[in-house]
Design a protein around this motif. Structure first.
Motif, short mmCIF file in Angstrom:
data_model
loop_
_atom_site.label_atom_id
_atom_site.label_comp_id
_atom_site.label_asym_id
_atom_site.label_seq_id
_atom_site.Cartn_x
_atom_site.Cartn_y
_atom_site.Cartn_z
N ILE A 14 -19.38 -17.76 7.74
CA ILE A 14 -20.13 -18.98 8.05
C ILE A 14 -21.63 -18.75 7.82
CG2 ILE A 14 -20.78 -20.61 9.85
CD1 ILE A 14 -17.94 -20.99 8.90
N GLN A 15 -22.13 -17.60 8.25
CA GLN A 15 -23.54 -17.29 8.08
C GLN A 15 -23.91 -17.19 6.61
OE1 GLN A 15 -25.88 -17.03 10.67
NE2 GLN A 15 -27.22 -17.20 8.89
N ALA A 16 -23.05 -16.57 5.81
CA ALA A 16 -23.31 -16.46 4.38
C ALA A 16 -23.36 -17.83 3.71
CB ALA A 16 -22.24 -15.58 3.73
N TYR A 17 -22.44 -18.71 4.10
CA TYR A 17 -22.43 -20.07 3.55
C TYR A 17 -23.70 -20.83 3.97
CZ TYR A 17 -17.76 -20.36 1.48
OH TYR A 17 -16.67 -20.22 0.65
N ASN A 18 -24.06 -20.71 5.22
CA ASN A 18 -25.25 -21.42 5.70
C ASN A 18 -26.52 -20.90 5.03
OD1 ASN A 18 -23.82 -23.08 7.43
ND2 ASN A 18 -24.03 -21.71 9.20
N ASN A 19 -26.59 -19.58 4.82
CA ASN A 19 -27.76 -19.01 4.15
C ASN A 19 -27.89 -19.55 2.73
OD1 ASN A 19 -28.35 -17.48 6.40
ND2 ASN A 19 -27.46 -15.58 5.60
N LEU A 20 -26.76 -19.65 2.03
CA LEU A 20 -26.79 -20.16 0.66
C LEU A 20 -27.19 -21.63 0.64
CD1 LEU A 20 -26.14 -19.12 -2.23
CD2 LEU A 20 -23.88 -20.14 -1.96
N LYS A 37 -35.51 -23.19 -2.56
CA LYS A 37 -35.78 -21.80 -2.95
C LYS A 37 -34.81 -21.43 -4.06
CE LYS A 37 -37.52 -20.47 1.62
NZ LYS A 37 -37.31 -19.58 2.80
N TYR A 38 -35.04 -22.02 -5.22
CA TYR A 38 -34.07 -21.93 -6.30
C TYR A 38 -33.99 -20.54 -6.92
CZ TYR A 38 -34.31 -26.98 -5.76
OH TYR A 38 -34.28 -28.25 -5.24
N ALA A 39 -35.09 -19.83 -6.99
CA ALA A 39 -35.07 -18.48 -7.54
C ALA A 39 -34.23 -17.56 -6.64
CB ALA A 39 -36.48 -17.94 -7.67
N GLU A 40 -34.36 -17.73 -5.33
CA GLU A 40 -33.58 -16.92 -4.40
C GLU A 40 -32.11 -17.31 -4.46
OE1 GLU A 40 -35.13 -16.41 -0.40
OE2 GLU A 40 -37.13 -17.00 -1.12
N PHE A 41 -31.83 -18.59 -4.65
CA PHE A 41 -30.45 -19.04 -4.82
C PHE A 41 -29.82 -18.39 -6.05
CE2 PHE A 41 -27.36 -21.89 -6.76
CZ PHE A 41 -26.48 -22.11 -5.71
N ALA A 42 -30.56 -18.41 -7.16
CA ALA A 42 -30.06 -17.80 -8.40
C ALA A 42 -29.79 -16.32 -8.21
CB ALA A 42 -31.06 -18.03 -9.53
N GLU A 43 -30.64 -15.64 -7.45
CA GLU A 43 -30.44 -14.22 -7.20
C GLU A 43 -29.18 -13.99 -6.36
OE1 GLU A 43 -30.81 -10.20 -7.23
OE2 GLU A 43 -31.90 -11.66 -8.45
N LYS A 44 -28.92 -14.87 -5.40
CA LYS A 44 -27.75 -14.73 -4.54
C LYS A 44 -26.44 -14.79 -5.33
CE LYS A 44 -28.99 -14.35 -0.13
NZ LYS A 44 -28.51 -13.25 0.75
N ILE A 45 -26.41 -15.63 -6.38
CA ILE A 45 -25.18 -15.78 -7.15
C ILE A 45 -25.21 -14.98 -8.45
CG2 ILE A 45 -24.77 -18.08 -6.17
CD1 ILE A 45 -25.66 -19.26 -8.86
N SER A 46 -26.17 -14.07 -8.58
CA SER A 46 -26.38 -13.35 -9.84
C SER A 46 -25.21 -12.44 -10.20
CB SER A 46 -27.68 -12.56 -9.79
OG SER A 46 -27.64 -11.57 -8.78
#
Length: 258
Positions: A144-150, A158-167
């Motif tokens: 749940i925390q991982a989903y909420n963070n994303l 924070k699109y650059a951070e989003f892109a890094e999360k799914i890199s």
């Protein structure tokens, strides 16, 4: 000579809720009251050469208790060579067909397994090296925390951070599908553009936890089997579903997208 093996599953299905998994990775999950046929890529579920395992499951339609007499599923793995932007059909593996249900039979579930040999020229960041998530005490809270963070990264732009999360996921997809750097970036940019232009992250619906990858992967699914993480455009009434698999690398305590 360049050789780029491209594996797919061709299937025909009717009157059921079904799922096909390759190496315990779901490659297609849906429900259909009528009949549909498709041919879908599965390279991203093949992380090493050798024997690959395919499992097909069919369940009753929503609101029913037993499989409909018209419920059916047949499929086979196909191999293409996509080098030089060609799409050359190399081989069709043996077709698998689930047994038909008789008119008065009460059947809750049918499953069929098969295997095939694949040879691939790439290597992926391997979820199989992760921790066994069923042994993690607070796994549901971590998911749940991982989903909420994303979701918050998109909400806060924070699109650059989003892109890094799914890199990692995108790197595996680009590698297995032989995408160029520009094609890979276009996939991510398309998703970010949607988030910028009317698609909003929706609250997590009532969901179920699903473990895959022989216990090394976890995800959240809606009750109908669709991904629980999705965006919605109020003007166009469109949904954009984002299927996220999470794993925990050996020695770490937090989940990562893969």
């Amino acid at each position: 000579m360049i050789y780029q093996p491209y594996y797919t599953i061709s299937f025909s299905v009717s009157a059921c809720n079904f799922e096909i998994l390759v190496n315990d990775i779901p490659v297609v999950t849906m429900e259909t009251k009528g009949q549909i046929s498709a041919n879908i890529p599965i390279n991203y579920a093949i992380y090493k050469s050798g024997k690959q395992f395919v499992t097909a499951n069919i369940k009753p339609l929503a609101g029913t208790e037993n499989l409909h007499p018209d419920a059916s599923l047949k499929f086979n793995v196909r191999l293409y060579d996509v080098a030089n932007n060609d799409f050359k059909r190399i081989n069709d593996f043996e077709e698998v067909k689930l047994p038909q249900v008789e008119e008065n039979q009460k059947v809750l579930f049918l499953t069929q397994e098969t295997e095939f040999i694949a040879e691939i020229p790439y290597s992926l960041i391997n979820w199989n090296n992760g921790e066994n998530l069923k042994d993690v005490d607070d796994i549901k809270e971590k998911v749940i925390q991982a989903y909420n963070n994303l979701a918050n990264l998109l909400k806060e732009e924070k699109y650059a951070e989003f892109a890094e999360k799914i890199s990692v996921r995108e790197k595996n997809m680009a590698t297995s599908m032989y995408l160029t750097n520009s094609e890979s970036k276009a996939r991510i940019n398309s998703l970010i553009d949607d988030a910028k232009n009317g698609f909003d992250v929706m609250p997590l619906p009532k969901s179920i936890f699903k473990f895959y990858g022989y216990g090394k992967l976890v995800t959240l699914k809606k009750l109908n089997g669709e991904p629980a993480f999705y965006l919605y455009n109020k003007e166009t009434k469109e949904e954009l579903m984002i299927d996220q698999m999470l794993y925990m690398p050996k020695g770490k305590t937090e989940l990562e997208i893969i």
